[in-house]
Design a protein around this motif. Sequence first.
Motif, PDB file in Angstrom:
ATOM      1  N   CYS A  81      33.538  48.093  38.279  1.00 44.95           N
ATOM      2  CA  CYS A  81      33.735  46.666  38.023  1.00 44.95           C
ATOM      3  C   CYS A  81      33.244  46.279  36.627  1.00 44.95           C
ATOM      4  N   PRO A 140      38.836  45.336  35.039  1.00 44.49           N
ATOM      5  CA  PRO A 140      39.656  44.968  36.212  1.00 44.49           C
ATOM      6  C   PRO A 140      40.800  45.938  36.437  1.00 44.49           C
ATOM      7  N   ARG A 149      41.463  48.093  39.935  1.00 40.28           N
ATOM      8  CA  ARG A 149      42.711  48.014  40.712  1.00 40.28           C
ATOM      9  C   ARG A 149      43.409  49.370  40.778  1.00 40.28           C
ATOM     10  N   HIS A 176      38.115  40.761  40.800  1.00 35.75           N
ATOM     11  CA  HIS A 176      38.676  40.162  39.590  1.00 35.75           C
ATOM     12  C   HIS A 176      38.656  38.642  39.695  1.00 35.75           C
TER      13      HIS A 176
END
Length: 319
Positions: free
Chosen positions: A98, A105, A109, A136
């Motif tokens: 993170c 982001p 993902r 996010h």
Amino acid sequence: MRGHRAIAWAWEARTRLPAAQVPPERWVPFRQRLGLAEYCLQEVVRREPANVTAWTGLITVARGQQLSADEQRRRFDAAVAHDPDNYRAHTAMLQNLCPKWGGSPEGVRAFAERAARDAGEGSRLGTLVALAHLEHWVDLDDAPGRDYIRSAAVRESLNDAARESVRHRRYVRRRDWALDANAFAVAFLVAGDDEAAAMQFLAIGDLVTEFPWRYPRRTGGSLPVRRHGRQRPHGLVRRTGPAPPREAGRAEGATGRGQGHPGRGRPPATKKRAHRPAARYRPGHAPGWRAGRGGDPGPRTLGADRDLAALGRATGSSS
């Protein structure tokens, strides 16, 4: 066990505040306690290289100690080598990626989508996609966050992940399955997909977990949830229409004479149920969270300081 308790103890010293807001005096015990956790868990993996629980703890320790990305990945690879679909190892690594811990982001993902895709149909790793989008969202200001989480691409991504995990016929409700349903419920709720959120609420019932309903927002606080008894988000479950009718016996007895008998006045007194203290862990509650209290149970033992002193001797440093 001692290593994982030392991790919780370390975060108790640091608090969950952003790094810039943590008081300087809290960093010293945080690093000391993480050092204790590192020492204990490394001892375990030396004896048991296939101990996935210990490797998962080391992933979290690497985050707190800000070790290199290569070292963090090495620990994650060691964990999934013995259990490719281990949920705890994946969520720990997702946190490491993170932005608040130096990642991005896009990296979060990509990691979540790849893990969900590789795990196959019915795997709970699809929950990682919901967590990635929420991570996010919480980092963005109100307007950009709303635009992001309610975009068509995010809604499609969430539905695809849910279809291959919690909605799939091969999905197995394990001990802490409610964490998966709650993660998707939050994600669908903030994404504005009310129909998909309602499906998760029906599955959850009253097994609402503290996480992720208390996901901290950079602006606007967090999603509120009651912290006593069985958890229920404010305003999400609301009775509509008239109240249900009372039992026939009690209604008929309202005008009768007599007491303590259905149909004859006052309903019989029911025996009081004995009070049972809440267990440390129950399905539907986040692991490591004391039901009704919140927070991580740190190692509040007299031996904790002694462990730090022993670690200092073993590593040649002072505590």
